[in-house]
Design a protein around this motif. Structure first.
Motif, short mmCIF file in Angstrom:
data_model
loop_
_atom_site.label_atom_id
_atom_site.label_comp_id
_atom_site.label_asym_id
_atom_site.label_seq_id
_atom_site.Cartn_x
_atom_site.Cartn_y
_atom_site.Cartn_z
N ALA A 560 0.84 -1.20 0.00
CA ALA A 560 0.00 0.00 0.00
C ALA A 560 0.87 1.25 0.00
CB ALA A 560 -0.92 0.00 1.23
N LEU A 561 0.26 2.35 -0.40
CA LEU A 561 0.90 3.67 -0.36
C LEU A 561 -0.16 4.69 0.01
CD1 LEU A 561 3.44 5.21 -2.80
CD2 LEU A 561 1.35 6.47 -2.28
N ALA A 562 0.17 5.57 0.96
CA ALA A 562 -0.78 6.58 1.41
C ALA A 562 -0.19 7.97 1.22
CB ALA A 562 -1.14 6.37 2.87
N ILE A 563 -1.04 8.90 0.82
CA ILE A 563 -0.62 10.30 0.73
C ILE A 563 -1.70 11.18 1.36
CG2 ILE A 563 0.65 9.90 -1.43
CD1 ILE A 563 -1.74 11.52 -2.79
N GLY A 564 -1.33 12.40 1.63
CA GLY A 564 -2.30 13.42 2.02
C GLY A 564 -2.64 14.26 0.80
N GLN A 565 -3.91 14.33 0.45
CA GLN A 565 -4.34 15.16 -0.69
C GLN A 565 -4.99 16.44 -0.17
OE1 GLN A 565 -7.69 13.76 -2.95
NE2 GLN A 565 -7.30 15.12 -4.69
N ASP A 566 -4.51 17.57 -0.67
CA ASP A 566 -5.16 18.84 -0.33
C ASP A 566 -6.54 18.85 -0.96
OD1 ASP A 566 -2.76 19.57 0.85
OD2 ASP A 566 -2.03 20.60 -0.94
N PHE A 567 -7.57 19.02 -0.11
CA PHE A 567 -8.93 18.93 -0.64
C PHE A 567 -9.88 19.71 0.25
CE2 PHE A 567 -13.08 16.94 -1.31
CZ PHE A 567 -13.15 16.95 -2.70
N ASP A 568 -10.63 20.61 -0.36
CA ASP A 568 -11.70 21.34 0.33
C ASP A 568 -11.19 22.03 1.59
OD1 ASP A 568 -14.27 22.28 0.48
OD2 ASP A 568 -15.04 20.54 1.59
N GLY A 569 -10.02 22.68 1.48
CA GLY A 569 -9.48 23.45 2.59
C GLY A 569 -8.84 22.62 3.69
N ASP A 570 -8.67 21.32 3.49
CA ASP A 570 -8.06 20.44 4.51
C ASP A 570 -7.16 19.44 3.78
OD1 ASP A 570 -7.45 19.23 6.89
OD2 ASP A 570 -9.48 18.52 7.33
N ARG A 572 -6.93 15.27 3.14
CA ARG A 572 -7.59 13.99 3.34
C ARG A 572 -6.62 12.87 2.97
NH1 ARG A 572 -12.12 13.61 -1.56
NH2 ARG A 572 -10.64 13.56 -3.31
N ILE A 573 -6.79 11.73 3.63
CA ILE A 573 -5.93 10.58 3.37
C ILE A 573 -6.45 9.80 2.17
CG2 ILE A 573 -5.02 8.42 4.28
CD1 ILE A 573 -5.29 9.59 7.09
N VAL A 574 -5.56 9.57 1.23
CA VAL A 574 -5.87 8.73 0.08
C VAL A 574 -4.96 7.51 0.16
CG1 VAL A 574 -5.92 8.54 -2.43
CG2 VAL A 574 -6.52 10.71 -1.32
N LEU A 575 -5.56 6.33 0.09
CA LEU A 575 -4.81 5.08 0.19
C LEU A 575 -4.87 4.34 -1.14
CD1 LEU A 575 -3.36 2.99 2.09
CD2 LEU A 575 -5.61 1.94 2.38
N PHE A 576 -3.68 4.03 -1.67
CA PHE A 576 -3.58 3.22 -2.88
C PHE A 576 -3.14 1.82 -2.48
CE2 PHE A 576 -2.69 7.61 -4.11
CZ PHE A 576 -3.57 7.80 -5.17
N VAL A 577 -3.78 0.81 -3.06
CA VAL A 577 -3.43 -0.57 -2.72
C VAL A 577 -3.13 -1.35 -3.99
CG1 VAL A 577 -4.68 -0.67 -0.54
CG2 VAL A 577 -5.90 -1.19 -2.66
N ARG A 578 -2.08 -2.15 -3.91
CA ARG A 578 -1.81 -3.12 -4.98
C ARG A 578 -2.30 -4.47 -4.48
NH1 ARG A 578 2.43 -6.54 -6.89
NH2 ARG A 578 3.88 -5.95 -5.23
#
Length: 661
Positions: A560-570, A572-578
């Motif tokens: 897995a790989l996780a990033i923080g995405q700038d979204f709607d003034g905050d 959010r955690i986005v998780l990518f999974v293989r």
């Protein structure tokens, strides 16, 4: 005098291994502590006592390390000058020594190096043969104009010739820099082009996962753009060295390079303590790699301390680390020669020709130290490999893991499926210090999920954002006092501005390492990931390693790989999974992932989005690269895709509709 377990442990804390009193008493760390007691009239019954003294009195400590480890060279009278300055402190400013002289302590017919390349090649080299090869290389390099301060670069597999070339370079007081042969043209030039090597070594090709991979075309694209390399030397590996050398300008085969020279005793040029020995490179994707310069004496002393005291490496031990020449663990591994150990080299895939290949090697040769990565341990677990059921492994005393944080389940797997009576040391440091900040301690128990503690001489703390030390809270890993393996500096950074900005800008006169970490109440350390990859949903800092530890317990998820995405003034955690072949990321699996994260970590860790991807980008040293993915998701350019082993994977993250809402 034997050490005691130093703190009462919470009832729910799991101890997986405890050293016996006999093992503690027989350890080299105990012998070192006895020597320190005799010298200082203090008493060091526990590791906490010994460590506190090592940072309270660094001059006496490092002086004793020099003498206890039998460093060859002129030590000088001054041990530490400007000892409160970071950067600026100078250890052993009057010393003269040679790195290779300290590694080539023997020249007999016992084995110095054992080498395997998957199932294709197997070789052995005695100390006498190693000395002879180093001597001939030294003479050839000197004839090619290499001397003190010159750079020599190598794009080589983890093979005996690579060790010998490095030693020959170091014997002359010159500087060595390396990468593995899977680097692309741009990746090689981005590194070696900055340091202008006088001689460049490469191989005609290499093996990986059973495939024969030729280097000729790649080399033609490198050599023309590396004009500083007045001599190019092609080392045979695939049997094509003659043809490859003939097609390149300024090139000669290794045999041709050495032909005029007969072996004789190796001559050693002694140099100052801070003379550049190695140039290593940051592996990030935010620009051209930083060229990190490490000194002769600091590297040697730090590695001797870690090998002899923390890893308890003894004469005749067989030391293995799964690494390439593109990772600082290779530099760490080869210094084991200075502890009179035998190097166990391996090049290729750790799963070729079968998943048990490294354990087959360990059994056949009787490894005492088995070094690997958290990723490898996790992959063994996912593949259902259980070496405990199929191999003897009785000689292995220490298993070390680094590269990324070892998850709690990784600790469990080692003791359940590899060896129940082994010292497991999760270790952490990096290219920046060519060594460890926190690592194994042979006096202490192994606690599930924890690195045992800070290294001797390393004043490691965890600080809050306002610069206050904290325990039981997450924060920045810092080192508050100088240590010998701090870089000499960065290449082409004459006023030191880039060096200071990299480590000392956050907290004045304090090394800030860039790891998000936590000191536990029991005194251990947990690394939660890189600070620059830390997630900040709602302003709460979350380490990516915390998510991976949960997600990768799920059988359907490979990684897995996780990033923080700038979204709607905050954020959010986005998780990518293989996912495993044939598995679909349906609503049921998404819910399973969220439940695992919520119950295993916290509700704050639950990602806002979960997406399946076919591949996850990683650096040449095998580390996943959250920052590059974060840049792609935000529409920013990744400046140094050549740092990646699989740059094509970045396209999978570009312009995803699922991340627009």
């Amino acid at each position: 005098m034997s050490a005691q377990v130093e703190r009462s442990l919470p009832a729910d804390e799991t101890i997986l291994w405890t050293p016996s009193p006999e093992r503690i008493a027989a350890s080299q760390m105990r012998a070192f502590a006895d020597a320190a007691e005799a010298e200082t009239s203090e008493r060091f019954p526990t590791y906490a006592d010994l460590h506190a003294w090592s940072i309270r009195d660094p001059a006496t400590f490092w002086d004793l390390v020099w003498r206890f480890c039998g460093v060859i060279g002129e030590k000088g009278d001054t041990i530490l000058a400007d000892g409160t300055k970071m950067p600026g402190a100078r250890f052993f400013p009057e010393a003269r020594l040679n790195f290779a002289e300290n590694l080539l302590r023997r020249a007999d017919d016992t084995t110095a190096i054992v080498f395997r390349s998957e199932d294709k090649i197997e070789r052995r080299m005695t100390w006498a043969e190693l000395n002879a090869l180093v001597s001939r290389l030294q003479q050839a390099l000197a004839a090619a104009g290499v001397g003190v301060g010159d750079r020599v670069a190598g794009m080589l597999p983890n093979m005996p010739e690579a060790v010998a070339i490095m030693l020959a370079v170091a014997s002359l007081g010159a500087t060595w820099s390396s990468c593995s042969p899977d680097f692309g043209i741009r990746g090689v030039l981005d590194r070696f082009g900055q340091i202008a090597p006088k001689v460049f070594f490469s191989v005609d090709g290499y093996w990986y996962a059973g495939k024969r991979i030729a280097n000729a075309d790649k080399l033609s694209g490198i050599v023309g753009d590396l004009p500083s390399a007045e001599t190019v030397v092609i080392v045979p590996f695939l049997g094509e060295a003659e043809a490859v050398a003939a097609a390149l300008p300024r090139a000669v085969t290794l045999d041709g390079f050495l032909a005029p020279y007969a072996a004789q005793p190796v001559a050693y040029t002694r140099v100052p303590f801070d003379q550049p020995l190695y140039i290593l490179y940051s592996s990030g994707t935010t620009g051209v790699p930083k060229c990190i310069v490490h000194g002769v004496g600091g590297t040697l002393l730090q590695h001797l301390k870690e090998h002899k005291l923390h890893a308890d490496v003894r004469p005749g031990d067989k030391v293995f680390y799964f690494t390439t020449l593109g990772w600082m663990m290779w530099n760490w591994l080869v210094t084991a020669l200075a502890a009179d150990a035998t190097l166990m080299l391996y090049d290729g895939s750790p799963f070729a020709p079968k998943p048990s290949v490294l354990f087959d090697y360990a059994d056949a040769e009787g490894f005492t130290l088995f070094g690997t990565s958290a990723k490898y341990i996790d992959q063994l677990k996912k593949e259902g490999v259980r070496p405990r059921d199929t191999h003897n492994l009785s000689t292995i005393r220490l298993i070390t893991s680094t590269g990324s944080p070892l998850a709690p389940e990784g600790f469990d797997f080692v003791y359940e499926a590899i060896k129940p009576d082994v010292h497991l040391a999760s270790i952490s440091g990096g290219t920046d210090i060519v060594s460890c900040f926190v690592l194994g301690i042979p006096w202490l128990p192994v606690r599930r999920s924890e690195i045992q503690g800070p290294g001797l001489g390393m004043a490691v703390e965890v600080w809050s954002d306002d610069g206050k030390p904290v325990i039981g809270e997450k924060g920045e890993l810092v080192c508050t006092r100088p240590f010998t393996s701090m870089p000499v500096g960065f290449w082409n950074d004459p006023d030191g501005a880039r060096y200071r900005a990299a480590y000392f800008e956050r907290f004045d006169n304090v090394w800030c390492h860039g790891d998000f970490a936590e000191i536990t109440p029991s005194g251990g350390m947990i690394i939660h990931g890189r600070s620059d990859a830390t997630l900040n949903p709602g302003g709460v800092r979350i380490g990516t390693a915390e998510l991976y530890a949960q997600v990768e317990q799920i059988p359907q998820v490979v990684e897995a790989l996780a990033i923080g995405q700038d979204f709607d003034g905050d954020v959010r955690i986005v998780l990518f999974v293989r996912l495993r072949a044939g598995v679909e990321l349906d609503d049921g699996l998404k819910q399973k992932i969220r439940t695992q994260i919520r119950t295993g970590a916290s509700p704050r860790h639950v990602p806002a989005k979960i997406l399946a991807v076919a591949d996850i980008p990683r650096t040449k040293s095998g580390k996943i690269t959250e920052l590059a993915v974060r840049d792609i998701v935000h529409g920013r350019t990744v400046k140094n895709v050549e740092a990646l082993a699989n740059p094509e994977a970045l396209d999978l993250y570009r312009g995803l509709d699922e991340l627009r809402s």
